[in-house]
Design a protein around this motif. Structure first.
Motif, mmCIF file in Angstrom:
data_model
loop_
_atom_site.group_PDB
_atom_site.id
_atom_site.type_symbol
_atom_site.label_atom_id
_atom_site.label_comp_id
_atom_site.label_asym_id
_atom_site.label_seq_id
_atom_site.Cartn_x
_atom_site.Cartn_y
_atom_site.Cartn_z
ATOM 1 N N TYR A 241 47.457 45.650 38.912
ATOM 2 C CA TYR A 241 46.632 44.545 38.419
ATOM 3 C C TYR A 241 46.457 43.496 39.518
ATOM 4 C CZ TYR A 241 44.883 40.925 35.241
ATOM 5 O OH TYR A 241 44.096 39.975 34.629
ATOM 6 N N ASN A 242 47.581 43.141 40.185
ATOM 7 C CA ASN A 242 47.521 42.160 41.267
ATOM 8 C C ASN A 242 46.646 42.657 42.418
ATOM 9 O OD1 ASN A 242 48.800 39.775 40.584
ATOM 10 N ND2 ASN A 242 50.838 40.501 41.139
ATOM 11 N N ASP A 243 46.800 43.931 42.755
ATOM 12 C CA ASP A 243 46.016 44.482 43.867
ATOM 13 C C ASP A 243 44.523 44.497 43.548
ATOM 14 O OD1 ASP A 243 48.359 44.868 45.230
ATOM 15 O OD2 ASP A 243 48.550 46.997 44.699
ATOM 16 N N TYR A 244 44.189 44.740 42.302
ATOM 17 C CA TYR A 244 42.783 44.881 41.909
ATOM 18 C C TYR A 244 42.108 43.517 41.685
ATOM 19 C CZ TYR A 244 38.696 46.779 39.467
ATOM 20 O OH TYR A 244 37.411 47.110 39.103
ATOM 21 N N TYR A 245 42.821 42.600 40.966
ATOM 22 C CA TYR A 245 42.205 41.328 40.582
ATOM 23 C C TYR A 245 42.620 40.154 41.468
ATOM 24 C CZ TYR A 245 40.839 43.677 36.242
ATOM 25 O OH TYR A 245 40.289 44.527 35.320
ATOM 26 N N GLY A 246 43.712 40.295 42.207
ATOM 27 C CA GLY A 246 44.202 39.188 43.025
ATOM 28 C C GLY A 246 45.347 38.462 42.343
ATOM 29 N N HIS A 247 46.153 37.771 43.147
ATOM 30 C CA HIS A 247 47.359 37.121 42.622
ATOM 31 C C HIS A 247 47.048 35.952 41.689
ATOM 32 C CE1 HIS A 247 50.410 39.362 44.848
ATOM 33 N NE2 HIS A 247 49.531 39.403 45.846
ATOM 34 N N GLN A 248 45.933 35.264 41.901
ATOM 35 C CA GLN A 248 45.593 34.160 41.014
ATOM 36 C C GLN A 248 45.326 34.662 39.595
ATOM 37 O OE1 GLN A 248 42.378 31.721 42.402
ATOM 38 N NE2 GLN A 248 42.695 30.140 40.845
ATOM 39 N N LYS A 249 44.566 35.748 39.479
ATOM 40 C CA LYS A 249 44.348 36.364 38.168
ATOM 41 C C LYS A 249 45.654 36.912 37.596
ATOM 42 C CE LYS A 249 39.826 36.322 37.230
ATOM 43 N NZ LYS A 249 39.248 35.875 35.941
ATOM 44 N N GLY A 250 46.515 37.405 38.505
ATOM 45 C CA GLY A 250 47.808 37.904 38.054
ATOM 46 C C GLY A 250 48.646 36.809 37.423
ATOM 47 N N ASP A 251 48.617 35.610 38.019
ATOM 48 C CA ASP A 251 49.351 34.478 37.435
ATOM 49 C C ASP A 251 48.798 34.121 36.059
ATOM 50 O OD1 ASP A 251 50.919 34.356 39.675
ATOM 51 O OD2 ASP A 251 49.883 32.648 40.582
ATOM 52 N N LEU A 252 47.476 34.154 35.922
ATOM 53 C CA LEU A 252 46.866 33.866 34.623
ATOM 54 C C LEU A 252 47.255 34.916 33.581
ATOM 55 C CD1 LEU A 252 43.255 32.786 35.724
ATOM 56 C CD2 LEU A 252 45.121 31.312 34.941
ATOM 57 N N ALA A 305 44.658 41.790 20.839
ATOM 58 C CA ALA A 305 43.666 40.797 20.436
ATOM 59 C C ALA A 305 43.220 39.945 21.626
ATOM 60 C CB ALA A 305 44.234 39.911 19.332
ATOM 61 N N GLN A 306 44.129 39.703 22.564
ATOM 62 C CA GLN A 306 43.754 38.935 23.749
ATOM 63 C C GLN A 306 42.760 39.698 24.625
ATOM 64 O OE1 GLN A 306 47.396 37.814 25.751
ATOM 65 N NE2 GLN A 306 47.590 35.918 24.567
ATOM 66 N N ASN A 307 42.839 41.034 24.597
ATOM 67 C CA ASN A 307 41.826 41.878 25.225
ATOM 68 C C ASN A 307 41.646 41.549 26.716
ATOM 69 O OD1 ASN A 307 40.004 44.016 24.963
ATOM 70 N ND2 ASN A 307 38.270 42.633 24.694
ATOM 71 N N ILE A 308 42.765 41.531 27.457
ATOM 72 C CA ILE A 308 42.712 41.216 28.887
ATOM 73 C C ILE A 308 42.385 42.493 29.663
ATOM 74 C CG2 ILE A 308 43.988 40.258 30.840
ATOM 75 C CD1 ILE A 308 45.872 38.940 28.786
ATOM 76 N N PRO A 309 41.294 42.521 30.418
ATOM 77 C CA PRO A 309 40.904 43.738 31.141
ATOM 78 C C PRO A 309 41.941 44.145 32.186
ATOM 79 C CG PRO A 309 39.081 42.182 31.041
ATOM 80 C CD PRO A 309 40.300 41.449 30.586
#
Length: 357
Positions: A241-252, A305-309
């Motif tokens: 997930y971190n590699d694909y979306y980046g660490h900022q998205k990972g923190d979120l 329900a949060q449906n996080i991609p």
């Protein structure tokens, strides 16, 4: 001190609400003692003066009676409240602080115009330092108490110059500097204590704080003989997930997981913690095996329900977690309980992830 993130801001606001509900009790008792002293000093002094309705002293006594009554009433309400952690108690405490400040502003106004200046500085200094000790953790609430008193003394002293000297002005400036410097030091300690017990990213308990609370749970349940549950969970393929979306998205993403766990914990008064990285834990007091499974199912449902991609996941196109469940029984240590949950989590991963064991 710079706050780490929005989640920590939320946790900070919650802790300030808890702190004011705790400290305002002592603050109210002090206000009652101060107002009782002001009310009684005329009757126990060597030279007594008659208090007439139109005399300024009548206003002083009225303000002190209101202060005393308000403090006693709020103390009674807070003591008898059916839910001691109710949100409205924090609001009541904040508005009470403003009301008390206005009462004391009226008191000092009367003392100044009556040329009774001997007790103004020591009384105001003690009162303001009491407010500092009680309210340092919330600058807005502290200011709401200090500002009306300060402005009243300053403005009234300017119009009644008999009691105003350079030395008096310097002592008020010195007192202001002491209070502000003290507030900054105490607030820094408050923030450091909060950071020491909470994860700065998600705002939930860190590993050290969680383990301390688990030790307390073991001691309590050893006495009552009830069991409690522990869920250890891991975000599936979080590195991808971190590699694909980046660490900022990972923190979120991690913050969203923490909120999901808190939602699942609400119904059972559970304690949520972050063990590190993408690993979280949830302690469920007085839980049996069925309650543990229900909590695990709730966590999975909330995340769904949060449906996080999660396009890079090998399990699902949405963020999922693997969970390991362990039930504490008398004689089991905290380390053994954690090891049991960790073993169950490993099994859940081995069997394909996105499940609980």
């Amino acid at each position: 001190m710079k706050k780490p993130c929005a989640a920590f801001d939320v946790r900070l606001a919650e802790m300030r609400t808890i702190a004011i509900k705790t400290s305002v009790t002592w603050f109210l008792w002090v206000n009652m003692m101060f107002s009782s002293f002001i009310l009684g000093r005329n009757y126990f002094s060597a030279s007594q003066s008659e208090v007439l309705f139109h005399h300024p002293a009548a206003l002083l006594e009225t303000m002190m009676v209101i202060d005393l009554t308000l403090s006693a009433a709020v103390l009674f309400i807070m003591r008898m409240a059916p839910l001691q952690n109710a949100q409205w108690l924090g609001g009541l405490a904040k508005w009470t602080v403003i009301g008390l400040s206005l009462c004391w502003a009226g008191c000092f106004f009367v003392l100044i115009i009556s040329n009774d200046v001997r007790i103004i500085f020591p009384s105001a200094a003690l009162l303001l330092f009491t407010a500092l000790i009680s309210l340092y953790f919330d600058p807005k609430v502290l200011l709401s108490f200090i500002l009306p008193i300060w402005l009243t003394i300053l403005i009234t002293s300017l119009f009644y110059r008999d009691g105003l000297t350079v030395m008096n002005g310097l002592q008020w400036i010195f007192l202001a500097g002491l209070i502000e410097s003290g507030r900054r030091i105490l607030n820094r300690w408050f923030m450091l204590a909060l950071l020491a017990n909470h994860d700065p990213l998600t705002g939930i308990a860190n590993r050290r704080s969680f383990e301390a609370q688990m030790d307390q749970a073991i001691l309590r349940h050893q006495q009552d003989g009830n069991s409690f549950g522990l869920i250890m969970l891991d975000v599936d393929h979080f590195k991808l997930y971190n590699d694909y979306y980046g660490h900022q998205k990972g923190d979120l993403c991690l913050t969203a997981i923490a909120r999901a766990l808190e939602s699942a914990a609400l119904t059972s008064s559970g304690i949520v913690g972050r063990f590190g990285g993408e690993e979280f834990v949830l302690l469920l007091p007085d839980a049996d095996a069925n309650a543990l499974e229900t909590a695990a199912q709730n966590i999975a449902a909330i995340l769904q329900a949060q449906n996080i991609p999660h396009a890079a996941s090998l399990v699902s196109d949405r963020v999922t977690v693997s969970q390991g469940l362990a039930l504490w029984q008398p004689g089991v240590t905290a380390r053994e309980l954690i090891a049991g949950a960790d073993k169950a989590l490993y099994q859940a991963k081995q069997e394909g992830r996105n499940r609980y064991k």
